[in-house]
Design a protein around this motif. Structure first.
Motif, PDB file in Angstrom:
ATOM      1  N   ARG A 164     -57.144  -0.895  19.282  1.00 50.55           N
ATOM      2  CA  ARG A 164     -57.707  -0.562  17.964  1.00 50.55           C
ATOM      3  C   ARG A 164     -57.641  -1.775  17.035  1.00 50.55           C
ATOM      4  NH1 ARG A 164     -52.560   1.980  17.580  1.00 50.55           N
ATOM      5  NH2 ARG A 164     -51.475   1.461  15.645  1.00 50.55           N
ATOM      6  N   ALA A 165     -56.684  -2.670  17.269  1.00 55.15           N
ATOM      7  CA  ALA A 165     -56.606  -3.905  16.482  1.00 55.15           C
ATOM      8  C   ALA A 165     -57.838  -4.772  16.725  1.00 55.15           C
ATOM      9  CB  ALA A 165     -55.332  -4.679  16.813  1.00 55.15           C
ATOM     10  N   VAL A 166     -58.328  -4.795  17.961  1.00 57.00           N
ATOM     11  CA  VAL A 166     -59.527  -5.579  18.286  1.00 57.00           C
ATOM     12  C   VAL A 166     -60.725  -5.029  17.506  1.00 57.00           C
ATOM     13  CG1 VAL A 166     -61.100  -6.286  20.135  1.00 57.00           C
ATOM     14  CG2 VAL A 166     -58.627  -6.162  20.570  1.00 57.00           C
ATOM     15  N   LEU A 167     -60.864  -3.708  17.487  1.00 55.59           N
ATOM     16  CA  LEU A 167     -61.961  -3.085  16.743  1.00 55.59           C
ATOM     17  C   LEU A 167     -61.845  -3.386  15.249  1.00 55.59           C
ATOM     18  CD1 LEU A 167     -61.985   0.364  18.565  1.00 55.59           C
ATOM     19  CD2 LEU A 167     -63.770  -1.403  18.701  1.00 55.59           C
ATOM     20  N   ALA A 168     -60.645  -3.239  14.718  1.00 58.63           N
ATOM     21  CA  ALA A 168     -60.427  -3.485  13.292  1.00 58.63           C
ATOM     22  C   ALA A 168     -60.688  -4.946  12.938  1.00 58.63           C
ATOM     23  CB  ALA A 168     -58.999  -3.086  12.912  1.00 58.63           C
ATOM     24  N   GLU A 169     -60.216  -5.858  13.774  1.00 56.16           N
ATOM     25  CA  GLU A 169     -60.446  -7.288  13.524  1.00 56.16           C
ATOM     26  C   GLU A 169     -61.931  -7.614  13.551  1.00 56.16           C
ATOM     27  OE1 GLU A 169     -58.129  -9.010  16.658  1.00 56.16           O
ATOM     28  OE2 GLU A 169     -56.235  -8.422  15.706  1.00 56.16           O
ATOM     29  N   ARG A 170     -62.657  -7.002  14.458  1.00 60.66           N
ATOM     30  CA  ARG A 170     -64.101  -7.251  14.546  1.00 60.66           C
ATOM     31  C   ARG A 170     -64.816  -6.750  13.298  1.00 60.66           C
ATOM     32  NH1 ARG A 170     -68.024  -5.480  19.585  1.00 60.66           N
ATOM     33  NH2 ARG A 170     -69.978  -6.022  18.555  1.00 60.66           N
ATOM     34  N   LEU A 171     -64.474  -5.546  12.833  1.00 61.28           N
ATOM     35  CA  LEU A 171     -65.082  -5.032  11.601  1.00 61.28           C
ATOM     36  C   LEU A 171     -64.710  -5.905  10.403  1.00 61.28           C
ATOM     37  CD1 LEU A 171     -64.737  -1.181  11.997  1.00 61.28           C
ATOM     38  CD2 LEU A 171     -66.870  -2.455  11.652  1.00 61.28           C
ATOM     39  N   ALA A 172     -63.477  -6.377  10.369  1.00 65.64           N
ATOM     40  CA  ALA A 172     -63.048  -7.250   9.274  1.00 65.64           C
ATOM     41  C   ALA A 172     -63.832  -8.562   9.301  1.00 65.64           C
ATOM     42  CB  ALA A 172     -61.552  -7.517   9.366  1.00 65.64           C
ATOM     43  N   ALA A 173     -64.009  -9.131  10.479  1.00 72.74           N
ATOM     44  CA  ALA A 173     -64.719 -10.410  10.592  1.00 72.74           C
ATOM     45  C   ALA A 173     -66.198 -10.250  10.262  1.00 72.74           C
ATOM     46  CB  ALA A 173     -64.550 -10.972  12.003  1.00 72.74           C
ATOM     47  N   GLU A 174     -66.805  -9.169  10.713  1.00 70.06           N
ATOM     48  CA  GLU A 174     -68.229  -8.974  10.504  1.00 70.06           C
ATOM     49  C   GLU A 174     -68.574  -8.492   9.098  1.00 70.06           C
ATOM     50  OE1 GLU A 174     -69.703  -6.335  13.533  1.00 70.06           O
ATOM     51  OE2 GLU A 174     -69.291  -7.768  15.133  1.00 70.06           O
ATOM     52  N   ASP A 175     -67.726  -7.623   8.544  1.00 68.44           N
ATOM     53  CA  ASP A 175     -68.078  -6.958   7.293  1.00 68.44           C
ATOM     54  C   ASP A 175     -67.074  -7.137   6.165  1.00 68.44           C
ATOM     55  OD1 ASP A 175     -70.466  -5.922   8.363  1.00 68.44           O
ATOM     56  OD2 ASP A 175     -69.367  -4.306   9.318  1.00 68.44           O
ATOM     57  N   GLY A 176     -66.000  -7.866   6.413  1.00 63.46           N
ATOM     58  CA  GLY A 176     -65.043  -8.129   5.359  1.00 63.46           C
ATOM     59  C   GLY A 176     -64.213  -6.940   4.941  1.00 63.46           C
ATOM     60  N   VAL A 177     -64.117  -5.912   5.789  1.00 62.07           N
ATOM     61  CA  VAL A 177     -63.274  -4.784   5.437  1.00 62.07           C
ATOM     62  C   VAL A 177     -61.819  -5.217   5.458  1.00 62.07           C
ATOM     63  CG1 VAL A 177     -64.882  -3.031   6.321  1.00 62.07           C
ATOM     64  CG2 VAL A 177     -63.080  -3.893   7.797  1.00 62.07           C
ATOM     65  N   MET A 178     -61.013  -4.567   4.652  1.00 61.46           N
ATOM     66  CA  MET A 178     -59.586  -4.833   4.642  1.00 61.46           C
ATOM     67  C   MET A 178     -58.921  -3.825   5.577  1.00 61.46           C
ATOM     68  SD  MET A 178     -56.772  -5.142   1.570  1.00 61.46           S
ATOM     69  CE  MET A 178     -57.207  -3.607   0.821  1.00 61.46           C
ATOM     70  N   VAL A 179     -58.126  -4.324   6.511  1.00 58.63           N
ATOM     71  CA  VAL A 179     -57.481  -3.477   7.494  1.00 58.63           C
ATOM     72  C   VAL A 179     -56.095  -3.094   6.997  1.00 58.63           C
ATOM     73  CG1 VAL A 179     -56.631  -3.332   9.872  1.00 58.63           C
ATOM     74  CG2 VAL A 179     -58.771  -4.556   9.365  1.00 58.63           C
ATOM     75  N   VAL A 180     -55.822  -1.801   7.026  1.00 54.93           N
ATOM     76  CA  VAL A 180     -54.523  -1.278   6.624  1.00 54.93           C
ATOM     77  C   VAL A 180     -53.955  -0.495   7.806  1.00 54.93           C
ATOM     78  CG1 VAL A 180     -53.256   0.172   4.988  1.00 54.93           C
ATOM     79  CG2 VAL A 180     -55.292  -1.083   4.223  1.00 54.93           C
ATOM     80  N   ASN A 181     -52.840  -0.952   8.335  1.00 58.21           N
ATOM     81  CA  ASN A 181     -52.198  -0.288   9.463  1.00 58.21           C
ATOM     82  C   ASN A 181     -51.130   0.663   8.920  1.00 58.21           C
ATOM     83  OD1 ASN A 181     -53.497  -1.779  11.728  1.00 58.21           O
ATOM     84  ND2 ASN A 181     -52.647  -3.495  10.582  1.00 58.21           N
ATOM     85  N   LEU A 182     -51.371   1.939   9.134  1.00 63.13           N
ATOM     86  CA  LEU A 182     -50.464   2.960   8.590  1.00 63.13           C
ATOM     87  C   LEU A 182     -49.230   3.151   9.459  1.00 63.13           C
ATOM     88  CD1 LEU A 182     -53.134   5.630   7.603  1.00 63.13           C
ATOM     89  CD2 LEU A 182     -52.003   3.983   6.129  1.00 63.13           C
TER      90      LEU A 182
END
Length: 182
Positions: A164-182
């Motif tokens: 799931r970190a790979v998916l989150a990192e990809r969305l962050a890189a492509e769209d600038g979303v901020m990832v928050v790990n709960l």
């Protein structure tokens, strides 16, 4: 987009900042969804060592609207985390549930992760993401993350050892979303 991803690891948050901020605008010519995603948060959560009630409480505290289950196999020996019961429990708490099986890591990747071979798991999952079903479901995830507060669910408590970190990192890189790990 040039915006560096930011990662925050928290046990629980009380951040209810609106994710649909009409006052946020991207660069001239950016489509509205890009400006929208640049202020978005994407949450990730693992249920290892947690009860279903604890996971749901963390999701509610974060204001998550949709839990996206990214397990290849949405079954669990842990009480409350199999697809049907989890989906029903989330619905009762006002959180939507979506299982995107195509974004689950293949068995070889799961085996590598269990053995602590994270680089191997990431390589296997990267190959998997090139497949048509995974690409289609990734685009579905991306669109959903542009509309709602989404959390990615998998087993591992530590996101760093999970796909799931790979998916989150990809969305962050492509769209600038901020990832928050709960």
């Amino acid at each position: 987009m040039g915006k560096a991803p930011v990662e925050i690891r928290v046990g629980g948050i009380d951040d209810r900042a609106p994710h649909r901020n009409a006052g946020v605008h991207g660069d001239a010519g950016d489509p509205p969804v890009v400006a929208h995603l640049m202020c978005m948060k994407l949450f990730t959560i693992g249920y290892e060592g947690a009860t279903q009630a604890e996971v749901i409480a963390r999701l509610k505290t974060a204001g998550v609207e949709t839990l996206v289950d990214v397990r290849a196999v949405a079954a669990s020996r842990r009480a409350g985390f199999s697809k049907t019961i989890l989906g029903e429990s989330l619905k009762a708490e006002g959180i939507d549930y979506l299982h995107l099986r195509g974004l689950g890591t293949p068995k070889a990747g799961r085996d590598a992760a269990r053995k602590g071979r994270v680089a191997e798991m990431r390589a296997i999952f990267a190959d998997h993401l090139a497949k048509p079903q995974a690409q289609m479901e990734y685009e579905r995830l991306k669109a959903l993350a542009g509309e709602k507060r989404v959390a990615l669910l998998c087993f591992e408590a530590d996101h760093a050892g999970c796909h799931r970190a790979v998916l989150a990192e990809r969305l962050a890189a492509e769209d600038g979303v901020m990832v928050v790990n709960l």
